[in-house]
Scaffold this active site. Structure first.
Site, mmCIF file in Angstrom:
data_model
loop_
_atom_site.group_PDB
_atom_site.id
_atom_site.type_symbol
_atom_site.label_atom_id
_atom_site.label_comp_id
_atom_site.label_asym_id
_atom_site.label_seq_id
_atom_site.Cartn_x
_atom_site.Cartn_y
_atom_site.Cartn_z
ATOM 1 C CG HIS A 82 -1.936 -1.080 1.234
ATOM 2 N ND1 HIS A 82 -3.237 -0.880 0.823
ATOM 3 C CD2 HIS A 82 -1.855 -2.396 1.569
ATOM 4 C CE1 HIS A 82 -3.919 -2.009 0.929
ATOM 5 N NE2 HIS A 82 -3.106 -2.957 1.382
ATOM 6 C CG ASP B 185 -2.502 4.262 2.339
ATOM 7 O OD1 ASP B 185 -2.219 3.265 1.637
ATOM 8 O OD2 ASP B 185 -3.555 4.337 2.992
ATOM 9 C CG ASP C 120 -0.716 -5.503 4.105
ATOM 10 O OD1 ASP C 120 -1.277 -4.981 3.131
ATOM 11 O OD2 ASP C 120 -1.336 -5.888 5.122
ATOM 12 N N GLY D 277 -10.237 -2.834 3.326
ATOM 13 C CA GLY D 277 -11.004 -2.324 4.456
ATOM 14 C C GLY D 277 -11.633 -3.455 5.239
ATOM 15 C CD GLU E 148 -5.770 -8.419 6.729
ATOM 16 O OE1 GLU E 148 -6.551 -7.814 5.961
ATOM 17 O OE2 GLU E 148 -4.761 -7.890 7.220
HETATM 18 ZN ZN LIG Z 1 -3.423 -4.922 2.159
#
Ligand SMILES: [Zn+2]
Length: 374
Positions: A21, A23, A307, A180, A210
């Protein structure tokens, strides 16, 4: 398993990173500088303390505290210049980590608070990625980077993001992602967005398995038409492992797969597994006991990913090192995940083939003794 030769330089091995990601991968120093420029207050004022704060937040076990870490990174990524800088630095950091191909994902809808239009967000990220790639090439390195646009599970704008992704398919955007909280936010809510991209023959990847279990993975595969699964580690719930023995430490020899696990394995749907992140969020208890090892042994198409490099204090080299140190992985296992990642990148087939056969495979193949004479 063959242990990597002691001389194997994990950092130097070429790697493909499919799940990272934008961010979640900022340099702490950049967060500080961007916050300073924007007059934004952070929970720590020097680089080391801020780095620790992010990792602690992600490890705390509190979802509130984990999400707070992203509030801060997203807050300083609200201008075109900031997005461009973060994207450029991500490419440089990945190249330094031995990554030769990466997909960078982010949710355009989270970067509109400063007045940017969604298309301007995509343009700014693209400019930064291109700058980074050019800099790496100028320094004699090589890396390819594409974009994945994420839409959030609670969002009302998934169809808009799907159209945005399609509008930029010839400008480096290669897939739509759903991210999300899984619980209470089923992928089914976004059926229209998935239909939009699927009918346009455009790929989808979905975070599933997850925070929630097998049903969420089934929905991602069968309803969303996901070509890859983000994480997917709870698929192990649909696998009945046999007795563990000395020669079969995971009980994979006698394993029985449920229908969904069979489907995912038989169709070789790639799993974008992020070991350190999964341990932080409690999806797995430790790297040693992480389902990635039995899933790999059972023939699932597993890949290793970071991640969120900032929140997890990790890198691809670090993920490799963790698996070698704690899960008994050797060069063979690392080669398998690297080749699978190469074949699973959202790239045209000929480019994937070149990546796998020309770049990855030779680097993971031990030199035959005697070929190189002293
Ligand atoms: Zn992720």
């Amino acid at each position: 398993m063959t242990a990597p030769e002691p001389t194997t330089d994990l950092a130097a091995l070429p790697k493909v990173l499919l799940h990272d990601h934008l961010d979640g991968g900022l340099r702490p120093g950049t967060v500080l500088e961007l916050a300073d420029a924007a007059g934004y207050e952070l929970p720590a004022s020097d680089e080391a303390a801020l780095r620790d704060w992010f990792v602690q937040g992600a490890t705390s076990g509190s979802l509130e505290r984990y999400l707070e870490t992203f509030r801060h990174t997203v807050a300083v990524m609200q201008t075109a210049d900031a997005l461009r800088r973060v994207a450029r630095e991500a490419v440089l950091d990945l190249a330094a980590d031995g990554v030769v191909h990466a997909e960078q994902r982010y949710a355009p809808e989270l970067h509109l608070a400063g007045g940017l239009e969604p298309q301007q967000v995509v343009d700014a990220v693209r400019a930064g990625l291109e700058e980074g790639v050019a800099e790496v090439a100028a320094a004699g390195g090589r890396i390819g980077v594409t974009q994945v646009l994420t839409t959030m599970r609670p969002s009302e704008h998934s169809t808009t993001i799907a159209r945005l992704a399609l509008a930029n398919r010839d400008a480096g955007v290669v897939a739509l992602d759903l991210a999300g909280p899984e619980a209470g936010h089923p992928a089914a809510r976004h059926a229209a967005a998935f239909r939009t991209v699927r009918y346009a023959s455009f790929p989808t990847t979905v975070h599933a398995g997850e925070g929630a279990g097998v049903t969420s993975i089934a929905e991602a595969v069968h309803l969303a038409g996901a070509l890859r699964i983000g994480h997917g580690v709870r698929l192990i719930d649909d696998v009945q492992l046999g007795a563990r023995t000395e020669t079969d430490p995971w009980g994979t020899d006698g394993a029985r797969l449920g229908h969904l696990a069979h489907w995912v394995r038989d169709q070789q749907i790639p799993l974008e597994v992020c070991p350190t992140s999964n341990v932080q969020t409690g999806a797995s208890s430790s790297i040693a006991e992480h389902p990635i090892t039995p899933l790999a042994r059972l023939g699932f198409a597993v890949t290793v990913n970071t991640d969120n490099r900032l929140m997890s204090g990790t890198s691809m080299t670090q993920e490799y090192a963790q698996l070698v140190e704690h899960a008994g992985w050797g060069l063979e296992e690392l080669r398998d995940v690297a080749l699978t990642a190469g074949w699973s990148a959202f790239l045209p087939h000929d480019q994937r083939e070149a990546l796998v056969e020309d770049v990855l495979r030779p680097a993971y193949t031990p030199r035959a003794s005697g070929r190189h004479r002293a």
